[in-house]
Structure formats: structure tokens, C-alpha cells
Design a protein around this motif. Structure first.
Motif, PDB file in Angstrom:
ATOM      1  N   THR A  36       0.835  -1.198   0.000  1.00  0.00           N
ATOM      2  CA  THR A  36       0.000   0.000   0.000  1.00  0.00           C
ATOM      3  C   THR A  36       0.869   1.247   0.000  1.00  0.00           C
ATOM      4  OG1 THR A  36      -1.646   1.270   1.246  1.00  0.00           O
ATOM      5  CG2 THR A  36      -0.210  -0.169   2.519  1.00  0.00           C
ATOM      6  N   GLY A  37       0.444   2.214  -0.770  1.00  0.00           N
ATOM      7  CA  GLY A  37       1.138   3.494  -0.800  1.00  0.00           C
ATOM      8  C   GLY A  37       0.379   4.574  -0.086  1.00  0.00           C
ATOM      9  N   GLY A  38      -0.561   4.198   0.797  1.00  0.00           N
ATOM     10  CA  GLY A  38      -1.393   5.187   1.469  1.00  0.00           C
ATOM     11  C   GLY A  38      -2.673   5.429   0.707  1.00  0.00           C
ATOM     12  N   SER A  39      -3.425   6.433   1.123  1.00  0.00           N
ATOM     13  CA  SER A  39      -4.761   6.656   0.562  1.00  0.00           C
ATOM     14  C   SER A  39      -4.736   6.966  -0.924  1.00  0.00           C
ATOM     15  CB  SER A  39      -5.463   7.790   1.313  1.00  0.00           C
ATOM     16  OG  SER A  39      -4.715   8.993   1.212  1.00  0.00           O
ATOM     17  N   GLN A  40      -3.630   7.523  -1.432  1.00  0.00           N
ATOM     18  CA  GLN A  40      -3.552   7.877  -2.852  1.00  0.00           C
ATOM     19  C   GLN A  40      -2.665   6.927  -3.655  1.00  0.00           C
ATOM     20  OE1 GLN A  40      -5.599  10.304  -3.983  1.00  0.00           O
ATOM     21  NE2 GLN A  40      -6.244  10.326  -1.846  1.00  0.00           N
ATOM     22  N   GLY A  41      -2.026   5.979  -2.988  1.00  0.00           N
ATOM     23  CA  GLY A  41      -1.117   5.079  -3.681  1.00  0.00           C
ATOM     24  C   GLY A  41       0.262   5.696  -3.847  1.00  0.00           C
ATOM     25  N   HIS A  94      -2.693  -5.961  -2.965  1.00  0.00           N
ATOM     26  CA  HIS A  94      -2.040  -4.724  -3.405  1.00  0.00           C
ATOM     27  C   HIS A  94      -3.083  -3.618  -3.522  1.00  0.00           C
ATOM     28  CE1 HIS A  94       1.240  -2.871  -6.212  1.00  0.00           C
ATOM     29  NE2 HIS A  94       0.572  -1.938  -5.559  1.00  0.00           N
ATOM     30  N   VAL A  95      -2.985  -2.618  -2.644  1.00  0.00           N
ATOM     31  CA  VAL A  95      -3.880  -1.456  -2.658  1.00  0.00           C
ATOM     32  C   VAL A  95      -3.166  -0.354  -3.439  1.00  0.00           C
ATOM     33  CG1 VAL A  95      -5.276   0.101  -1.256  1.00  0.00           C
ATOM     34  CG2 VAL A  95      -4.643  -2.156  -0.353  1.00  0.00           C
ATOM     35  N   ILE A  96      -3.607  -0.113  -4.674  1.00  0.00           N
ATOM     36  CA  ILE A  96      -2.827   0.724  -5.594  1.00  0.00           C
ATOM     37  C   ILE A  96      -3.164   2.202  -5.499  1.00  0.00           C
ATOM     38  CG2 ILE A  96      -2.466  -1.143  -7.230  1.00  0.00           C
ATOM     39  CD1 ILE A  96      -4.659   0.109  -8.993  1.00  0.00           C
ATOM     40  N   GLY A  97      -4.289   2.565  -4.869  1.00  0.00           N
ATOM     41  CA  GLY A  97      -4.727   3.958  -4.853  1.00  0.00           C
ATOM     42  C   GLY A  97      -5.838   4.157  -5.866  1.00  0.00           C
ATOM     43  N   PRO A  98      -6.836   4.982  -5.549  1.00  0.00           N
ATOM     44  CA  PRO A  98      -8.039   5.092  -6.391  1.00  0.00           C
ATOM     45  C   PRO A  98      -7.804   5.670  -7.775  1.00  0.00           C
ATOM     46  CG  PRO A  98      -8.050   6.715  -4.620  1.00  0.00           C
ATOM     47  CD  PRO A  98      -6.921   5.804  -4.325  1.00  0.00           C
ATOM     48  N   LYS A  99      -6.713   6.414  -7.972  1.00  0.00           N
ATOM     49  CA  LYS A  99      -6.472   7.033  -9.282  1.00  0.00           C
ATOM     50  C   LYS A  99      -5.443   6.270 -10.114  1.00  0.00           C
ATOM     51  CE  LYS A  99      -7.644  11.698  -7.705  1.00  0.00           C
ATOM     52  NZ  LYS A  99      -7.191  13.115  -7.590  1.00  0.00           N
ATOM     53  N   ASN A 100      -4.962   5.142  -9.615  1.00  0.00           N
ATOM     54  CA  ASN A 100      -3.925   4.392 -10.311  1.00  0.00           C
ATOM     55  C   ASN A 100      -4.509   3.159 -10.988  1.00  0.00           C
ATOM     56  OD1 ASN A 100      -1.830   6.139  -9.384  1.00  0.00           O
ATOM     57  ND2 ASN A 100      -1.902   5.122  -7.397  1.00  0.00           N
ATOM     58  N   VAL A 101      -3.805   2.688 -12.004  1.00  0.00           N
ATOM     59  CA  VAL A 101      -4.214   1.501 -12.755  1.00  0.00           C
ATOM     60  C   VAL A 101      -3.056   0.520 -12.756  1.00  0.00           C
ATOM     61  CG1 VAL A 101      -4.958   0.597 -14.982  1.00  0.00           C
ATOM     62  CG2 VAL A 101      -5.782   2.834 -14.219  1.00  0.00           C
ATOM     63  N   LEU A 102      -3.359  -0.736 -12.476  1.00  0.00           N
ATOM     64  CA  LEU A 102      -2.329  -1.762 -12.458  1.00  0.00           C
ATOM     65  C   LEU A 102      -2.960  -3.085 -12.847  1.00  0.00           C
ATOM     66  CD1 LEU A 102       0.676  -2.343 -11.685  1.00  0.00           C
ATOM     67  CD2 LEU A 102      -0.164  -2.997  -9.422  1.00  0.00           C
ATOM     68  N   ARG A 148       3.540   5.401  -6.768  1.00  0.00           N
ATOM     69  CA  ARG A 148       3.958   4.815  -8.045  1.00  0.00           C
ATOM     70  C   ARG A 148       5.153   3.883  -7.901  1.00  0.00           C
ATOM     71  NH1 ARG A 148       3.525   9.827 -12.434  1.00  0.00           N
ATOM     72  NH2 ARG A 148       1.256  10.127 -12.249  1.00  0.00           N
ATOM     73  N   THR A 149       6.164   4.306  -7.140  1.00  0.00           N
ATOM     74  CA  THR A 149       7.353   3.472  -7.004  1.00  0.00           C
ATOM     75  C   THR A 149       7.011   2.142  -6.354  1.00  0.00           C
ATOM     76  OG1 THR A 149       8.710   5.456  -6.769  1.00  0.00           O
ATOM     77  CG2 THR A 149       9.717   3.378  -6.130  1.00  0.00           C
ATOM     78  N   ILE A 150       6.218   2.185  -5.310  1.00  0.00           N
ATOM     79  CA  ILE A 150       5.826   0.959  -4.623  1.00  0.00           C
ATOM     80  C   ILE A 150       4.986   0.083  -5.533  1.00  0.00           C
ATOM     81  CG2 ILE A 150       4.395   0.084  -2.728  1.00  0.00           C
ATOM     82  CD1 ILE A 150       5.413   2.381  -1.013  1.00  0.00           C
ATOM     83  N   ASN A 151       4.058   0.679  -6.272  1.00  0.00           N
ATOM     84  CA  ASN A 151       3.241  -0.096  -7.210  1.00  0.00           C
ATOM     85  C   ASN A 151       4.107  -0.782  -8.262  1.00  0.00           C
ATOM     86  OD1 ASN A 151       0.946   0.736  -5.853  1.00  0.00           O
ATOM     87  ND2 ASN A 151       0.327   2.245  -7.384  1.00  0.00           N
ATOM     88  N   TRP A 152       5.074  -0.057  -8.790  1.00  0.00           N
ATOM     89  CA  TRP A 152       5.951  -0.612  -9.818  1.00  0.00           C
ATOM     90  C   TRP A 152       6.815  -1.742  -9.277  1.00  0.00           C
ATOM     91  CZ3 TRP A 152      11.396   0.095  -9.515  1.00  0.00           C
ATOM     92  CH2 TRP A 152      12.114  -0.486 -10.567  1.00  0.00           C
ATOM     93  N   ALA A 153       7.419  -1.528  -8.122  1.00  0.00           N
ATOM     94  CA  ALA A 153       8.332  -2.526  -7.570  1.00  0.00           C
ATOM     95  C   ALA A 153       7.601  -3.807  -7.194  1.00  0.00           C
ATOM     96  CB  ALA A 153       9.059  -1.956  -6.359  1.00  0.00           C
ATOM     97  N   ALA A 154       6.447  -3.673  -6.567  1.00  0.00           N
ATOM     98  CA  ALA A 154       5.718  -4.865  -6.135  1.00  0.00           C
ATOM     99  C   ALA A 154       5.191  -5.655  -7.332  1.00  0.00           C
ATOM    100  CB  ALA A 154       4.573  -4.466  -5.216  1.00  0.00           C
ATOM    101  N   SER A 155       4.571  -4.951  -8.280  1.00  0.00           N
ATOM    102  CA  SER A 155       4.027  -5.662  -9.445  1.00  0.00           C
ATOM    103  C   SER A 155       5.138  -6.278 -10.283  1.00  0.00           C
ATOM    104  CB  SER A 155       3.179  -4.716 -10.292  1.00  0.00           C
ATOM    105  OG  SER A 155       3.952  -3.613 -10.769  1.00  0.00           O
TER     106      SER A 155
END
Length: 378
Positions: free
Chosen positions: A202-207, A231-239, A209-216
Motif C-alpha cells: 500500500t502506498g497510502g490513501s492515494q497510492g 495490493h492497494v494501488i490507490g483510487p487514481k492508479n491503474v495496475l 507509483r514506485t511501490i506499485n511498480w516494484a511490487a508488481s
């Protein structure tokens, strides 16, 4: 100061700390704790239209009064020249609110909304209670701590006058969470397997990017190690991490409304280290790899350092986080039951579960003392 809180009820309390969830959530959690101790207490929140105030505060059931936002500019320019006039307008608006609700105490949690509330309270000789969530205090609370002896912090490392470290006020469903008891229900809720090692990202309430990229990017390696991921990506992110039949689940969600389920499902967390995140994870005894937000004054690193020093987590710079780092550092820990248990105990030892009640009792004591000194009545 007496050890008993006010006995008359109807305490008129104003909480101020808007803009971000990191300021709003502790204020609302304190308000809830006060209501549990004194159901007749009248609690008003001061906020502004800038930030999450108008979204988060009414949802918690408290009246919200608005003042003009006064973000302090970091650099010289027109905004700096206009600041004194903005401060005066905001202080006047805050003062009108304090007068109208007949406030008996102002409890501030920092941020630009707290500044006018502190100043308006000082002009009226109202007691001020300050709570600082970050280990590296912000400007608003550094200034306010000089105006009062009632100063509380999340961390003993926060250098403020008169400060007592108590932790951060948390929701009871987090602070009293029994992770093992809820684990089966929580994992089923997210479509996770019951018995696999589980990584929460999780990257917090907004997600983040670095954490999303590394984990995925580490998804294949995590699956190969038998690790499932929430994986909680944040409401404005797509993964998009495609499902693989027979492989451990990699579940992607934009947002989790009730984080107690995410925490109960998890064995280890990859996350930022905002003050609330650090407080919640240590309170529930979840070890984590903390990745400070690389922008700002560096307060996030300070938040995580005591937990890491106690053995409850890892700490690395955002620039150093890669899929390979996740596989090399998270996998050996989350798959070793003895290591995971030791880190969980260390994280829990660094946490605090009762800060909401501790602070609520103190605020009620402050009101009782104020009434005694002024001859005030409920």
C-alpha cells in the motif's frame, strides 16, 4: 492537574487539524474517544475547503466549521507578502467559531488549519492542547507548543517543549485488532488463500507509483516463492497483474474502506511511512518494509526509524526500491516463521494502543481545570 476528568458533562471542545488524513484521522479518533467517555460532550471540528476536510470529517458525524486556508509559502514572493492578511482573516473566522460554540478548549493536530485556531484561542485565553503525530514536528505545532504546557507527541523523538509521548489516537477497530482471530475472514473477503504467506502492499490513501511498480514487477518471483499479495494501488492508479491458474493470488484493489481487514490478512507490509501508517502497523504488530515519501522535509523517515531500530521493520530510500530488492529482502522474511514472529513482536513493542483514551482524558481534565479557574459552567 487532577487525574479525574470533568464530571459535569457538556464539555465544549474544538478540534483543529485539517488538510490531510494524517491530521484529520487523529482528530476524529480523539473526538470518538471523548464521546465514549463523555457522551454529552459537544465537539466541533475546524477545517477548510482545501484538502480532505469536507470529505472525511462529516463522514465521521461531527459538525465542520470552515476557515480560510493559510498554507505557509516556502519561498519569497507574492504569496508570502499576502500571508499576514490571510492569517488575520483566518484567525478572525476561527475566533468567531470559538465564540459561537462557546469553546472551552482547542485541541490542535497541526497543519495550516490549526494555526488560526491556536492564535484565536490564545487571544481568548482558552486552553490549548497540541498533538504532534510526526517525529519531526511541523511549523504549526512547533509554534503552538510555546503557547501551552499541554503538548503530546507520537514519538519521544519529537523535540517540542513540555511534550509527553503517548502515540497517535487510533480507531478502536485498529488499536484493538486481533489479527489471528480475523485472519480467515479477512483473507476470504479479498479472495486470498487461507494459509499462504501474505504481503500487503500500500502506498497510502492515494497510492505510490514506485511501490506499485516494484511490487508488481516482483509478482512472478513472489508467486514462485508461494507468496500471495493484496495490493492497494490507490483510487487514481491503474495496475494489471494477470491471474495465473494454480499460482498464489495477486489481488489488486484501488482502495480498502476498512483497513482492519487488510491488516488481519497480512503477514508483512510494503508501504510508505506516514505517521498514521507507522502507528497503525506497530499497534497491530505488523512488520513492514518502509519506503519514505521522497518529497518534503523528511519526516517520514523519522517516523519509521524507531520501529526499525526495535527490529520491527526495514527502511530504504524510494530510489533504492526495485522488484529485485523486494525479492531479496521481503521473501526471506515473510517465508521464515521464526523471523516473522520476532519482527511482529518487535513492531508491537514499538507501538501504542491507547493514545486516544489517554489524550481524551487529558482534554477533559483541561476543561475541568478551565471551569474551576474561570467559574465556568457546563
Amino acid at each position: 492537574m487532577t487525574s479525574r476528568h470533568a464530571a459535569h458533562g457538556g464539555e465544549r471542545i474544538v478540534v483543529a487539524g485539517g488538510g490531510t488524513a494524517g491530521h484529520i484521522e487523529p482528530a476524529m479518533n480523539l473526538a470518538d474517544a471523548i464521546r465514549r467517555l463523555e457522551p454529552a460532550a459537544v465537539i466541533t471540528a475546524i477545517g477548510s475547503t482545501k484538502g480532505l476536510d469536507t470529505t472525511l470529517i462529516p463522514a465521521r458525524g461531527y459538525p465542520l466549521e470552515l476557515v480560510p486556508p493559510v498554507p505557509l509559502p516556502r519561498r519569497p514572493g507574492r504569496d508570502l507578502l499576502a500571508t499576514p492578511a490571510r492569517v488575520r482573516a483566518a484567525v478572525a473566522a476561527a475566533g468567531e467559531i470559538l465564540d459561537r460554540v462557546r469553546a472551552e478548549v482547542v485541541v490542535g493536530f497541526g497543519g495550516y488549519v490549526a494555526v488560526p485556531a491556536y492564535l484565536a484561542a490564545k487571544r481568548r485565553n482558552l486552553p490549548i492542547v497540541v498533538h504532534e503525530a510526526n517525529a519531526k514536528p511541523g511549523l504549526a505545532n512547533r509554534s503552538a507548543a510555546r503557547l501551552t504546557k499541554h503538548v503530546f507527541t507520537a514519538s519521544a523523538r519529537a523535540a517540542l517543549p513540555h511534550a509527553t509521548a503517548i502515540g497517535i489516537p487510533l480507531r478502536p477497530d485498529i488499536s484493538q485488532l486481533d489479527r489471528p482471530a480475523l485472519r480467515g475472514e479477512a483473507r476470504a473477503r479479498f479472495g486470498l488463500d487461507a494459509d499462504r504467506p501474505t504481503l500487503l502492499v500500500t502506498g497510502g490513501s492515494q497510492g505510490a507509483r514506485t511501490i506499485n511498480w516494484a511490487a508488481s514487477g516482483a509478482a512472478a518471483g513472489l508467486r514462485a516463492a508461494g507468496i500471495q499479495v493484496l495490493h492497494v494501488i490507490g483510487p487514481k492508479n491503474v495496475l494489471n497483474v494477470p491471474a495465473e491458474p494454480g499460482a498464489p493470488p495477486y489481488v489488486v484493489v484501488p482502495y480498502v474502506e476498512q483497513m482492519k481487514y487488510a491488516y488481519a490478512a497480512a503477514d508483512f507490509v510494503l508501504c510508505r511511512c506516514g505517521a498514521m501508517t507507522c502507528a497503525e502497523l506497530s499497534a497491530v504488530g505488523l512488520p513492514a518494509a518502509y519506503v519514505p515519501y521522497p518529497v518534503g522535509n523528511g519526516e517520514q523517515r523519522f517516523n519509521a526509524e524507531p520501529i526499525v531500530a526495535a527490529g520491527g521493520g526495514l527502511l530504504l530510500d524510494d530510489a533504492d526500491l526495485t522488484p529485485d530488492w523486494v525479492l531479496a529482502n521481503v521473501v526471506p522474511r515473510i517465508t521464515d516463521a521464526a523471523v516473522l514472529e520476532a519482527m511482529s513482536r518487535a513492531a508491537a513493542h514499538a507501538g501504542s494502543r491507547d493514545a486516544d483514551v489517554v489524550l481524551a482524558r487529558h482534554v477533559l481534565n483541561v476543561v475541568a481545570e478551565y471551569r474551576h479557574l474561570t467559574g465556568g459552567k457546563p
